[in-house]
Scaffold this motif. Structure first.
Motif, short mmCIF file in Angstrom:
data_model
loop_
_atom_site.label_atom_id
_atom_site.label_comp_id
_atom_site.label_asym_id
_atom_site.label_seq_id
_atom_site.Cartn_x
_atom_site.Cartn_y
_atom_site.Cartn_z
N ASN A 1 0.82 -1.21 0.00
CA ASN A 1 0.00 0.00 0.00
C ASN A 1 0.86 1.27 0.00
O ASN A 1 0.43 2.31 -0.49
CB ASN A 1 -0.94 0.01 1.21
CG ASN A 1 -2.13 -0.91 1.02
OD1 ASN A 1 -2.42 -1.35 -0.09
ND2 ASN A 1 -2.82 -1.21 2.11
N LEU A 2 2.06 1.17 0.56
CA LEU A 2 2.97 2.31 0.56
C LEU A 2 3.33 2.73 -0.86
O LEU A 2 3.65 3.90 -1.12
CB LEU A 2 4.24 1.98 1.34
CG LEU A 2 4.10 1.78 2.86
CD1 LEU A 2 5.41 1.32 3.46
CD2 LEU A 2 3.64 3.08 3.52
N PHE A 3 3.31 1.76 -1.77
CA PHE A 3 3.70 2.03 -3.16
C PHE A 3 2.49 2.08 -4.10
O PHE A 3 2.66 2.12 -5.33
CB PHE A 3 4.68 0.95 -3.63
CG PHE A 3 5.94 0.88 -2.80
CD1 PHE A 3 6.99 1.76 -3.02
CD2 PHE A 3 6.06 -0.06 -1.78
CE1 PHE A 3 8.14 1.69 -2.25
CE2 PHE A 3 7.21 -0.13 -1.01
CZ PHE A 3 8.25 0.75 -1.24
N ASN A 4 1.28 2.07 -3.50
CA ASN A 4 0.06 2.10 -4.30
C ASN A 4 0.09 1.06 -5.42
O ASN A 4 -0.18 1.36 -6.59
CB ASN A 4 -0.16 3.51 -4.91
CG ASN A 4 -0.36 4.56 -3.84
OD1 ASN A 4 -1.09 4.34 -2.87
ND2 ASN A 4 0.30 5.70 -3.99
N ALA A 5 0.44 -0.16 -5.04
CA ALA A 5 0.67 -1.22 -6.02
C ALA A 5 -0.61 -1.91 -6.48
O ALA A 5 -0.57 -2.78 -7.35
CB ALA A 5 1.62 -2.27 -5.44
N GLY A 6 -1.75 -1.55 -5.91
CA GLY A 6 -2.99 -2.21 -6.30
C GLY A 6 -3.49 -3.11 -5.19
O GLY A 6 -2.72 -3.58 -4.35
#
Length: 215
Positions: A64-69
């Protein structure tokens, strides 16, 4: 313990085979959701042991820190689960081989025996999913149990208290993954008694003396 070149070569083959098998498993199945997956994903407290939901939470938080899906972290979970079971099988086979001085043929049979449960689910489970790729507690329980089982046998044979402590810690992790694994503490207790008869006898004498003085 010294290891011959032939034994070292065999152990490397077992490790490489384990890694290849579960790498291919991941490439084919990626990850699969099973009927119980939802409860672990949302960290439902109803009848759920906490370790696996927390395991998923760690990966979800990182991704979630990298907005990966929303589902990207499932791939990482599956990779780790496959690596863990590959290592656990290698760990069990190699340690049992050394403890019992097994030849290559018997060691290979044990390798197949440890390998089989991961793939039985394809045939015998309604989900038809390889265990190590499923988002469910079995993916952690199986490798942890292999490691626990091996370490406990090592303790029984070699009487090293460090192995017993490791077995206790892993059995705690297993109990936090699946409640049925609380029975392992009974096994731990009897294993300790079997190995430390003198200690248990002394403890019983102390307890008897304490009971007598309390009368």
């Amino acid at each position: 313990m010294s290891i011959s070149k032939a034994d070292s070569k065999f152990e490397k083959i077992i490790l490489i085979l384990s890694l290849i098998i579960f790498a291919l498993t991941f490439m084919i199945y990626k990850y699969r959701l099973v009927p119980d997956s939802g409860g672990y994903i949302v960290m439902s407290a109803a009848g759920r042991e906490p370790l696996y939901p927390f395991f998923l939470f760690i990966f979800r938080s990182i991704f979630n820190l990298f907005n990966a899906g929303d589902d990207a972290y499932f791939y990482a979970v599956s990779i780790v689960q496959n690596l863990l079971v590959a290592y656990a099988i290698y760990f069990a086979v190699i340690n049992l081989r050394r403890l019992f001085k097994l030849n290559n043929f018997i060691s290979s049979l044990i390798f197949l025996i440890f390998l089989a449960p991961s793939f039985f689910t394809i045939i015998f489970s309604l989900t038809g999913v390889v265990m190590s790729c499923s988002i469910g507690t079995e993916a952690l329980t199986l490798p942890l149990y292999y490691i626990y089982f091996t370490i406990l046998i090592k303790f029984i044979l070699e009487h090293d208290i460090k192995d017993y402590i490791k077995a206790i810690i892993i059995s705690m992790l297993l109990a936090l993954t699946r409640g049925q694994m609380l029975m392992l503490f009974i096994i731990n207790f009897f294993a300790f008694i079997a190995v430390n008869k003198k200690f248990v006898r002394a403890l019983l004498i102390m307890l008897a003396c304490f009971a007598l003085t309390a009368l």
